[in-house]
Design an enzyme around this catalytic site. Structure first.
Site, mmCIF file in Angstrom:
data_model
loop_
_atom_site.group_PDB
_atom_site.id
_atom_site.type_symbol
_atom_site.label_atom_id
_atom_site.label_comp_id
_atom_site.label_asym_id
_atom_site.label_seq_id
_atom_site.Cartn_x
_atom_site.Cartn_y
_atom_site.Cartn_z
ATOM 1 N N GLU B 33 30.339 -4.971 -33.644
ATOM 2 C CA GLU B 33 29.280 -5.464 -32.754
ATOM 3 C C GLU B 33 29.335 -6.984 -32.736
ATOM 4 O O GLU B 33 29.275 -7.629 -33.765
ATOM 5 C CB GLU B 33 27.919 -4.957 -33.232
ATOM 6 C CG GLU B 33 26.710 -5.603 -32.570
ATOM 7 C CD GLU B 33 26.719 -5.521 -31.045
ATOM 8 O OE1 GLU B 33 26.896 -4.413 -30.509
ATOM 9 O OE2 GLU B 33 26.581 -6.581 -30.405
ATOM 10 N N HIS B 51 15.134 9.281 -18.357
ATOM 11 C CA HIS B 51 15.213 9.721 -16.965
ATOM 12 C C HIS B 51 15.333 11.236 -16.873
ATOM 13 O O HIS B 51 15.882 11.883 -17.763
ATOM 14 C CB HIS B 51 16.407 9.057 -16.280
ATOM 15 C CG HIS B 51 16.149 7.609 -15.954
ATOM 16 N ND1 HIS B 51 15.322 7.222 -14.938
ATOM 17 C CD2 HIS B 51 16.595 6.469 -16.544
ATOM 18 C CE1 HIS B 51 15.273 5.887 -14.892
ATOM 19 N NE2 HIS B 51 16.026 5.410 -15.869
ATOM 20 N N ARG B 312 22.428 -4.353 -15.706
ATOM 21 C CA ARG B 312 23.079 -3.045 -15.734
ATOM 22 C C ARG B 312 24.548 -3.221 -15.399
ATOM 23 O O ARG B 312 24.871 -3.749 -14.340
ATOM 24 C CB ARG B 312 22.426 -2.111 -14.716
ATOM 25 C CG ARG B 312 21.087 -1.577 -15.190
ATOM 26 C CD ARG B 312 20.325 -0.939 -14.076
ATOM 27 N NE ARG B 312 19.713 -1.956 -13.222
ATOM 28 C CZ ARG B 312 18.983 -1.687 -12.155
ATOM 29 N NH1 ARG B 312 18.809 -0.463 -11.768
ATOM 30 N NH2 ARG B 312 18.459 -2.662 -11.455
ATOM 31 N N ILE B 343 28.804 2.180 -18.134
ATOM 32 C CA ILE B 343 27.650 2.970 -18.597
ATOM 33 C C ILE B 343 26.403 2.111 -18.395
ATOM 34 O O ILE B 343 26.154 1.159 -19.125
ATOM 35 C CB ILE B 343 27.785 3.370 -20.083
ATOM 36 C CG1 ILE B 343 29.177 3.948 -20.382
ATOM 37 C CG2 ILE B 343 26.662 4.341 -20.444
ATOM 38 C CD1 ILE B 343 29.536 5.227 -19.677
ATOM 39 N N GLU B 344 25.669 2.436 -17.360
ATOM 40 C CA GLU B 344 24.450 1.708 -17.005
ATOM 41 C C GLU B 344 23.331 2.732 -16.954
ATOM 42 O O GLU B 344 23.451 3.805 -17.524
ATOM 43 C CB GLU B 344 24.668 1.011 -15.653
ATOM 44 C CG GLU B 344 25.250 1.918 -14.583
ATOM 45 C CD GLU B 344 24.448 1.934 -13.311
ATOM 46 O OE1 GLU B 344 23.344 1.368 -13.283
ATOM 47 O OE2 GLU B 344 24.922 2.517 -12.328
ATOM 48 N N CYS B 407 1.340 -9.451 -39.078
ATOM 49 C CA CYS B 407 1.181 -9.640 -37.621
ATOM 50 C C CYS B 407 -0.203 -9.153 -37.232
ATOM 51 O O CYS B 407 -0.508 -7.970 -37.360
ATOM 52 C CB CYS B 407 2.256 -8.878 -36.856
ATOM 53 S SG CYS B 407 1.963 -8.780 -35.085
ATOM 54 N N CYS B 444 -0.240 -12.859 -29.006
ATOM 55 C CA CYS B 444 -0.080 -14.244 -29.459
ATOM 56 C C CYS B 444 1.392 -14.591 -29.659
ATOM 57 O O CYS B 444 1.726 -15.735 -29.976
ATOM 58 C CB CYS B 444 -0.929 -14.547 -30.687
ATOM 59 S SG CYS B 444 -0.138 -14.315 -32.274
ATOM 60 N N CYS B 449 2.217 -14.711 -36.870
ATOM 61 C CA CYS B 449 3.108 -14.060 -37.839
ATOM 62 C C CYS B 449 4.476 -14.705 -37.994
ATOM 63 O O CYS B 449 5.128 -14.524 -39.012
ATOM 64 C CB CYS B 449 3.288 -12.584 -37.489
ATOM 65 S SG CYS B 449 4.153 -12.280 -35.951
#
Lengths: 411, 488
Positions: B33, B51, B312, B343-344, B407, B444, B449
């Site tokens: 990655e 979807h 996309r 791939i969208e 937070c 905020c 935080c």
């Protein structure tokens, strides 16, 4: 569930002052709930001076100002539970809070005093166009990093908005060796106090650009530049005036918003103008026994007035606790011409009260008028009236009648 | 050189689904990655829709994978502990032309195997969601909303749990082939080799495809901008509301509640050269204000908390520019490469169906031995905010870190932040904590935080302030100590 006479939500300047005044008025069972480890609220990070001129007649730093109240709270033996976050307040005044030491706690209060202060408006709320790199901070967050954590947020800085914290941070960043390239204010006049313009910008040669705003943020990782442009009277950027300013840091000082999430949970109705509660002359909200004062009610310019307002609230809360209720307030206070907002929004007409207000635009040599129907209650000549400065005046019951709303306007 | 059986390029939702499905077999799997986390690009920059599959041409992979992915998602969400709600969806119309298109859409849905779609009138709409715009609508009961960050993270964490390695900040710069047929990938972090390489590089899938020996694809990024609205607006949004499809059979601005109670308004949609330019434009925002108000009656300035953009990666015909289907391929002349290009949307819904198809392509060439130790279950970070009062009491009693709110807006505790800092993928950014816990996603926007989270990152991971990153690359947050000061 533990019963408490009066719960004060937030141990900042408003909460501390309120608790002390409650005690002075004979209320024994008081509990301050504070989310930070130390009381004092935002003053803890305001290490500059200028606090207390009105109240103490001397210039104190934020922590010094707060400490005077903290010491007295300790002397009085008022319980202040720190590291404790209030999660919920219900309309029957059940307060739910949590802390690591005490776990989840629930209290049943006779009176709840809301003193949570305010938060800063963000870039997202303004929908400033551009990318989302690091290096963008609200002024208060930058102040926290620099003053409480000793870490620097950046070097080449642009400040968007001329709110007081932004002005204070312009000077603070400069003192820390950063280069503040300018303050860009969308309005044709500054949002901050004249003394801060003088002491934080002019004294350091930092330029202030009025009727200007940041129209785009650039940089994919760290901030690389911002685009600024001149704005028309509708605050829209004027095409052709754009200028790209390289910088690694953008500080936002674009307004404060009373922090009323807990108030809403308690069923407190909010005024769209102040974004704080609708209150009567007792600082009581629409929920009986729930009071609000300080920046949670409306954003103040000086902490001295926050303390004062909180003390007035506490006097009413004490009266409520001792008598079981407060006189009804059936008359509306209306913000008329050139008035941004008024506090309180309701009065009884049978007591003296303090009216707080802000004007909509800078004006010179004007007359502020308070009227009931066609009858003038009070006329005040003002040499200058600035939106940055809160105006307060005492209204005497002798001048009021009991059967007409009160209108406040600039003649 | 680090050797694997399979290397997956790109750890987005599709790459992570592929890695996770591959861990069902006895294989050594590595995921490369480029970014600081698995959901910083397309996988995290979308509407978060599950979807139903009624929009796509019958017989296409988009139609098949969406319907398949939709059907199984209750189980998937449970298995992977992903926030998900099957809300259904309204696709609303104002004109007779819209009615015609909506009826055609129902027909297409029926062909694709989407159950339960029906045309409803305004009265029924008011029962379902009075804040929806439009005079009539198609109601599709199977659509849903999910947290796209946590779904991607969950797939990746489950893959790691079952033995896959994730290499973050690892950018593939070239590929070569060894004599034994293995593929070598050059990266900024050294060489990796594998028998199989899966290209799930999203916006860069055409570039990686060419690197791997399959040139000729073209990706056209279609950018979309969004507003995120406060939960105060979210109370009005019951169900995703989409406009009738355009002539080109795409959707304009819609309003979608999120699983956490916010509302997303967007996206607009326009082609861009650079798919990774995620800036939002003034004109785009102005347009969304107008078009969003048609879909959602509470589209107001006071509710804005953030804007974002995504792209996309549409595969288009290099000659005609016409939009094409998902591509899932293995070519005999380029052995060892599984190519997932274009791939969208509906990629989030289709991630697991696509992954299974990718695994099948490998299985056709070599026998895969089941991994008996495979565990499909992943547990997320227990959220204090979602617990009842008595559960909260219990949580704090068992772990005092649950008693410290970090937070304020989203009520995220120290315990959750700590769990996120020590996440299985080794993500160390402020944004990584955010997407795992929701800290700083509230109104905020980190005003309360962020300073606590950066301090915790420094403390837990022993980092100096200048080593804290917001998100990718050089997104440093601090320049060091103040004058003569020591970092607190």
């Amino acid at each position: 569930m533990t019963h408490v006479q009066a719960i004060v939500v937030g141990g900042g300047p408003a909460g501390l002052a309120a608790a002390l005044r409650l005690r002075e008025k004979g209320i024994e069972d008081i509990l301050i709930l504070e989310r930070e480890t130390l009381a004092g609220g935002i003053l803890r990070q305001c290490i500059h001076d200028g606090f207390g001129l009105t109240r103490f007649g001397e210039s104190l730093s934020g922590p010094e100002y707060a400490q005077r109240f903290i010491d007295r709270v300790a002397q009085e033996g008022i319980r202040c539970v720190a590291d404790t976050t209030v999660l919920d307040i219900s309309s029957d005044k059940t307060v739910t809070a949590v802390s690591r030491k005490r776990g989840l706690m629930q209290f049943q209060a006779d009176a709840v005093l809301l003193t949570m202060g305010c938060r800063e408006r963000t870039r997202g709320a303004l929908a400033v166009p551009g990318t989302r790199p690091s290096g963008i901070y609200t002024a208060g967050v930058a102040q926290n990093y620099i003053n409480l954590q000793n870490i620097m947020v950046g070097r080449e800085t642009v400040i968007m908005g001329s709110g007081d914290i932004g002005l204070i941070m312009a000077r603070r960043l400069t003192l820390e060796g950063a280069h503040v390239k300018g303050v860009y204010e969308v309005l044709p006049y500054p949002s901050g106090l004249p003394r801060n313009i003088e002491q934080c910008l002019n004294d350091y040669g930092i330029p202030l650009y009025l009727s200007h705003t940041v129209t785009e943020i650039r940089g994919r990782e760290r901030l690389e530049s911002v685009v600024v442009a001149q704005c028309d009277e509708r605050f829209e950027p004027i095409a052709g005036t754009e200028e790209e300013i390289p910088c690694d840091t953008l500080i936002l000082s674009v307004g404060l918003i009373p922090e009323n999430e807990l108030s809403l949970a308690a069923g407190v109705a909010l005024d769209a103008r102040t974004r704080g509660a609708f209150v009567d002359e007792h600082c009581q909200t629409n929920v009986p026994g729930v009071f609000a004062a300080g920046n949670v009610l409306h954003v103040h310019d000086l902490v001295d007035f926050v303390s004062l307002e909180a003390e007035q609230m506490a006097e009413s809360a004490a009266e409520y606790l001792n008598a079981g209720s407060l006189p009804a307030c059936c008359l509306e206070v209306k913000a008329g011409a050139d008035i941004g907002h008024v506090i309180p929004q309701r009065i009884s007409g049978t007591r003296d009260f303090t009216l707080s207000l802000r004007v909509r635009k800078p004006m010179r040599n004007v007359t502020l008028v308070l009227a009931q129907k066609d009858r003038t209650v009070k006329r005040v000549r003002l040499r200058k009236a600035l939106p940055a400065e809160m105006i307060q005046l005492t209204v005497r019951k002798a001048d009021l009648c009991e059967d007409a709303d009160l209108e406040v306007y600039v003649e | 050189m680090r050797d694997y059986d399979v290397l997956v390029i790109g750890g987005g939702v599709v790459g992570s689904a592929v890695a996770r499905e591959l861990t069902r077999y006895r294989l050594k799997i590595g995921v490369l990655e480029r970014e600081s986390d698995v959901c910083t690009q397309t996988s995290g920059r979308n509407t978060g829709m599950l979807h139903a599959g009624f929009l796509y041409k019958p017989g296409t992979l988009k139609a098949k994978c969406a319907v398949e992915g939709n059907g199984e998602f209750d189980r998937v969400a449970k298995e992977l502990d992903v926030p998900f709600r099957r809300t259904g969806k309204l696709i609303v119309g104002f004109t007779e032309e819209h009615r015609r298109r909506l009826l055609a859409m129902i027909e297409r849905g029926r062909e694709n195997g989407v159950p339960g779609m029906e045309l409803i009138d305004r009265a029924r709409m008011d029962e379902i969601d009075p804040s929806a715009g439009g005079n009539f609508a198609v109601f599709c009961p199977t659509s849903g909303i999910l947290d796209p960050f946590l779904y991607t993270i969950a797939l990746a964490e489950n893959a790691v749990h079952n033995g896959a390695d994730y290499h973050l900040y690892t950018n593939v710069t070239g590929a070569a082939r060894l004599d034994d047929g293995r593929i070598v990938l050059n990266t900024n972090r050294g060489e990796f080799s594998a028998r199989w390489v899966v290209n799930s590089a999203g916006l860069n899938s055409a570039v990686i495809s060419e690197m791997l020996g399959i040139p000729g694809y073209r990706i056209q990024p279609i950018k979309g901008e969004y507003f995120v609205l406060d939960k105060k607006a979210g109370v009005f949004a019951k169900i995703p509301v989409y406009p009738a499809p355009t002539e080109r059979n795409t959707f304009d601005t819609h309003a979608t509640p999120t699983v956490d109670g916010n509302v997303l308004v967007g996206p607009n949609s326009f082609p861009v050269e650079d798919g990774e330019d995620y800036s939002v434009s003034r004109s785009g925002m102005n347009g969304l204000q107008e078009s969003g108000a048609k879909m959602f009656r509470h589209m107001k300035r006071e509710y804005y908390i953030r804007t974002f953009a995504g792209a996309r990666p549409k595969r288009v015909d290099p000659q005609t520019g016409e939009i094409q289907d998902f591509l899932i391929e293995r070519r005999d002349e380029v052995p060892g490469v599984i190519n997932l290009v274009g791939i969208e949307s509906p990629g989030l819904t289709s991630a697991l169906p696509i992954a299974r198809r990718a695994v099948r392509l490998i299985e056709e060439k070599e026998r895969l031995i089941p991994n008996d130790a495979f565990d499909p279950v992943r547990r997320g970070i227990r959220r204090f905010h979602e617990a009842s009062v008595s559960e909260k009491r219990q949580l704090v009693a068992e772990n005092p870190d649950y008693g410290e709110i970090i937070c304020r807006c989203e009520t995220v505790t120290r315990a959750e932040i700590l769990a996120a800092i020590h996440n299985p993928l080794g993500v160390t950014t402020v944004n990584g904590i955010k997407v795992r816990t929701r800290a700083s996603m509230g109104r905020c926007q980190g005003g309360y935080c962020e300073m606590r989270i950066t301090a915790m990152i420094r403390e837990e991971l022993g980092k100096a302030a200048e080593d804290v990153r917001l998100t990718n690359g050089r997104s440093f947050m601090f320049t060091g100590a103040v004058k003569g000061g020591e970092q607190a």
